[in-house]
Write a protein that holds these residues in place. Structure first.
Motif, PDB file in Angstrom:
ATOM      1  N   ARG A   1      41.619  47.629  34.896  1.00 46.34           N
ATOM      2  CA  ARG A   1      41.277  47.208  36.257  1.00 46.34           C
ATOM      3  C   ARG A   1      40.533  45.879  36.228  1.00 46.34           C
ATOM      4  O   ARG A   1      40.718  45.020  37.085  1.00 46.34           O
ATOM      5  N   GLN A   2      39.667  45.694  35.220  1.00 45.91           N
ATOM      6  CA  GLN A   2      38.898  44.467  35.147  1.00 45.91           C
ATOM      7  C   GLN A   2      39.789  43.252  34.934  1.00 45.91           C
ATOM      8  O   GLN A   2      39.437  42.138  35.292  1.00 45.91           O
ATOM      9  N   SER A   3      40.959  43.447  34.318  1.00 48.23           N
ATOM     10  CA  SER A   3      41.822  42.312  33.997  1.00 48.23           C
ATOM     11  C   SER A   3      42.510  41.751  35.239  1.00 48.23           C
ATOM     12  O   SER A   3      42.978  40.623  35.239  1.00 48.23           O
ATOM     13  N   ILE A   4      42.620  42.541  36.299  1.00 46.84           N
ATOM     14  CA  ILE A   4      43.211  42.072  37.553  1.00 46.84           C
ATOM     15  C   ILE A   4      42.066  41.811  38.526  1.00 46.84           C
ATOM     16  O   ILE A   4      41.421  42.731  39.008  1.00 46.84           O
ATOM     17  N   ARG A   5      41.823  40.533  38.814  1.00 41.57           N
ATOM     18  CA  ARG A   5      40.631  40.211  39.599  1.00 41.57           C
ATOM     19  C   ARG A   5      40.881  40.193  41.101  1.00 41.57           C
ATOM     20  O   ARG A   5      40.053  40.652  41.874  1.00 41.57           O
ATOM     21  N   PHE A   6      42.029  39.650  41.535  1.00 42.62           N
ATOM     22  CA  PHE A   6      42.231  39.427  42.968  1.00 42.62           C
ATOM     23  C   PHE A   6      43.326  40.332  43.536  1.00 42.62           C
ATOM     24  O   PHE A   6      44.401  40.474  42.949  1.00 42.62           O
ATOM     25  N   CYS A   7      43.036  40.942  44.680  1.00 42.91           N
ATOM     26  CA  CYS A   7      44.002  41.770  45.397  1.00 42.91           C
ATOM     27  C   CYS A   7      44.275  41.084  46.739  1.00 42.91           C
ATOM     28  O   CYS A   7      43.336  40.808  47.500  1.00 42.91           O
ATOM     29  N   TRP A   8      45.549  40.875  47.037  1.00 43.85           N
ATOM     30  CA  TRP A   8      45.938  40.176  48.268  1.00 43.85           C
ATOM     31  C   TRP A   8      46.702  41.134  49.172  1.00 43.85           C
ATOM     32  O   TRP A   8      47.627  41.808  48.744  1.00 43.85           O
ATOM     33  N   PHE A   9      46.308  41.183  50.452  1.00 48.41           N
ATOM     34  CA  PHE A   9      47.008  42.060  51.391  1.00 48.41           C
ATOM     35  C   PHE A   9      46.710  41.608  52.818  1.00 48.41           C
ATOM     36  O   PHE A   9      45.582  41.265  53.152  1.00 48.41           O
ATOM     37  N   HIS A  10      47.726  41.559  53.638  1.00 53.78           N
ATOM     38  CA  HIS A  10      47.600  41.279  55.074  1.00 53.78           C
ATOM     39  C   HIS A  10      46.756  40.031  55.356  1.00 53.78           C
ATOM     40  O   HIS A  10      45.934  40.020  56.269  1.00 53.78           O
ATOM     41  N   GLY A  11      46.946  38.996  54.549  1.00 55.53           N
ATOM     42  CA  GLY A  11      46.198  37.761  54.751  1.00 55.53           C
ATOM     43  C   GLY A  11      44.762  37.795  54.265  1.00 55.53           C
ATOM     44  O   GLY A  11      43.993  36.866  54.508  1.00 55.53           O
ATOM     45  N   LEU A  12      44.378  38.861  53.583  1.00 57.02           N
ATOM     46  CA  LEU A  12      43.018  39.006  53.069  1.00 57.02           C
ATOM     47  C   LEU A  12      43.033  38.986  51.542  1.00 57.02           C
ATOM     48  O   LEU A  12      44.050  39.301  50.914  1.00 57.02           O
ATOM     49  N   CYS A  13      41.891  38.618  50.959  1.00 56.36           N
ATOM     50  CA  CYS A  13      41.771  38.584  49.501  1.00 56.36           C
ATOM     51  C   CYS A  13      40.513  39.337  49.090  1.00 56.36           C
ATOM     52  O   CYS A  13      39.420  39.056  49.583  1.00 56.36           O
ATOM     53  N   LEU A  14      40.686  40.290  48.169  1.00 57.67           N
ATOM     54  CA  LEU A  14      39.549  41.031  47.630  1.00 57.67           C
ATOM     55  C   LEU A  14      39.323  40.583  46.194  1.00 57.67           C
ATOM     56  O   LEU A  14      40.204  40.719  45.344  1.00 57.67           O
ATOM     57  N   ASP A  15      38.148  40.024  45.934  1.00 56.10           N
ATOM     58  CA  ASP A  15      37.745  39.621  44.591  1.00 56.10           C
ATOM     59  C   ASP A  15      37.034  40.820  43.972  1.00 56.10           C
ATOM     60  O   ASP A  15      35.920  41.160  44.353  1.00 56.10           O
ATOM     61  N   THR A  16      37.688  41.489  43.000  1.00 57.19           N
ATOM     62  CA  THR A  16      37.129  42.721  42.452  1.00 57.19           C
ATOM     63  C   THR A  16      35.986  42.480  41.476  1.00 57.19           C
ATOM     64  O   THR A  16      35.280  43.422  41.122  1.00 57.19           O
ATOM     65  N   THR A  17      35.821  41.238  41.039  1.00 59.78           N
ATOM     66  CA  THR A  17      34.682  40.924  40.168  1.00 59.78           C
ATOM     67  C   THR A  17      33.428  40.699  41.006  1.00 59.78           C
ATOM     68  O   THR A  17      32.368  41.262  40.741  1.00 59.78           O
ATOM     69  N   ALA A  18      33.569  39.880  42.038  1.00 58.84           N
ATOM     70  CA  ALA A  18      32.436  39.619  42.937  1.00 58.84           C
ATOM     71  C   ALA A  18      32.282  40.715  43.987  1.00 58.84           C
ATOM     72  O   ALA A  18      31.288  40.748  44.708  1.00 58.84           O
ATOM     73  N   ARG A  19      33.290  41.603  44.077  1.00 61.22           N
ATOM     74  CA  ARG A  19      33.306  42.670  45.093  1.00 61.22           C
ATOM     75  C   ARG A  19      33.159  42.058  46.481  1.00 61.22           C
ATOM     76  O   ARG A  19      32.376  42.520  47.313  1.00 61.22           O
ATOM     77  N   ALA A  20      33.919  40.978  46.701  1.00 64.17           N
ATOM     78  CA  ALA A  20      33.811  40.214  47.947  1.00 64.17           C
ATOM     79  C   ALA A  20      35.170  40.115  48.627  1.00 64.17           C
ATOM     80  O   ALA A  20      36.205  39.957  47.971  1.00 64.17           O
ATOM     81  N   LEU A  21      35.163  40.176  49.949  1.00 66.33           N
ATOM     82  CA  LEU A  21      36.382  40.111  50.750  1.00 66.33           C
ATOM     83  C   LEU A  21      36.369  38.825  51.557  1.00 66.33           C
ATOM     84  O   LEU A  21      35.348  38.435  52.120  1.00 66.33           O
ATOM     85  N   SER A  22      37.520  38.152  51.627  1.00 64.90           N
ATOM     86  CA  SER A  22      37.615  36.918  52.416  1.00 64.90           C
ATOM     87  C   SER A  22      38.943  36.877  53.155  1.00 64.90           C
ATOM     88  O   SER A  22      39.910  37.540  52.775  1.00 64.90           O
ATOM     89  N   ASN A  23      38.986  36.083  54.237  1.00 63.32           N
ATOM     90  CA  ASN A  23      40.221  35.953  55.005  1.00 63.32           C
ATOM     91  C   ASN A  23      41.023  34.752  54.528  1.00 63.32           C
ATOM     92  O   ASN A  23      40.662  34.091  53.540  1.00 63.32           O
TER      93      ASN A  23
END
Length: 251
Positions: A134-156
């Motif tokens: 899980r740590q090797s995949i940092r960014f999740c993209w969905f519906h125009g949003l981005c989740l940074d799993t390292t920083a645990r931060a969500l952005s548009n």
């Protein structure tokens, strides 16, 4: 889990505060106590980031001065530290309000210290990376949003940061890892709270509502987290994973 994990206990009852502090210290936690919300906020803000990186707050609602709700609201303006709120045994509204303003869990008084310890350990387990994959995949993209799993931060799409508490992050990751699959309320409760969901317990519904708010998902006609009547909830949007902060191009 132990000395690197710090617990802040905020309660105006000297007996309860001392009982929790002694019990958690015996189980290897660093414990700091405050008898009111003002002194706690001053204490927490005075700490170095390293001292609050693996921290959790046990927060009573009924306190002199500013109550637990106001403390939680103030805390959420600058920190995502997990919060367990202590509520009156029969006051469901207190629990709902606490969840809506960013608390991660609640515990009704009177309570067994062993249950509090179990709740704390469960939150810390959910907050820490599950495995190297899980740590090797940092960014999740969905519906125009981005989740940074390292920083645990969500952005548009514009790069603007969106508020996301620790509990919201854990619930969102559960949906991301099960995108396209219907998740029952019981399954969600078991995975996020490590216990079954009582039919009268509105915790899951309130938490889903709060997550939708974070995602900008219209509650009346959601496009990301959909309600499947009689079955549960479904993440109905595609999810893409990348190692970099550049949105992948859909082909």
């Amino acid at each position: 889990m132990g000395a690197s994990h710090r617990i802040f206990v905020v309660d105006d009852d000297d007996g309860i505060r001392q009982l929790i502090a002694e019990y958690l210290t015996k189980h290897g936690f660093i414990v700091e106590t405050s008898k009111d919300g003002e002194s706690f906020l001053q204490l927490f803000q005075s700490k170095h980031q390293e001292d609050t990186r693996h921290a959790l707050v046990v927060l009573d609602i009924m306190m002199p001065g500013i109550d637990g709700f106001e403390v939680c609201r103030a805390l959420r303006t600058f920190s995502k530290v997990p919060v367990i709120m202590l509520t009156a045994v029969s006051d469901e509204m207190d629990r709902i309000i606490g969840l809506e303003i960013g608390a991660d869990d609640y515990l009704a008084k009177p309570f067994n210290p062993r249950e509090l310890l179990a709740r704390i350990k469960a939150i810390f387990r959910r907050s820490e990376p599950a495995n190297e994959a899980r740590q090797s995949i940092r960014f999740c993209w969905f519906h125009g949003l981005c989740l940074d799993t390292t920083a645990r931060a969500l952005s548009n799409a514009d790069g603007d940061s969106l508020p996301l508490s620790g509990a919201d992050y854990n619930l969102l990751m559960l949906f991301i890892n099960n995108a396209g699959r219907v998740l029952s309320r019981e399954y969600i409760a078991g995975e996020t709270r490590k216990r079954s969901s009582d039919p009268l317990d509105r915790f899951i519904d309130v938490h889903i509502s709060r997550l939708r708010q974070c995602l900008g998902d219209d509650a009346k006609s959601p496009e990301i987290i959909k309600t499947v009547r009689g079955a549960g909830y479904l993440m109905a949007t595609d999810v893409q994973f990348t190692h970099h902060a550049v949105q992948p191009v859909l082909i």
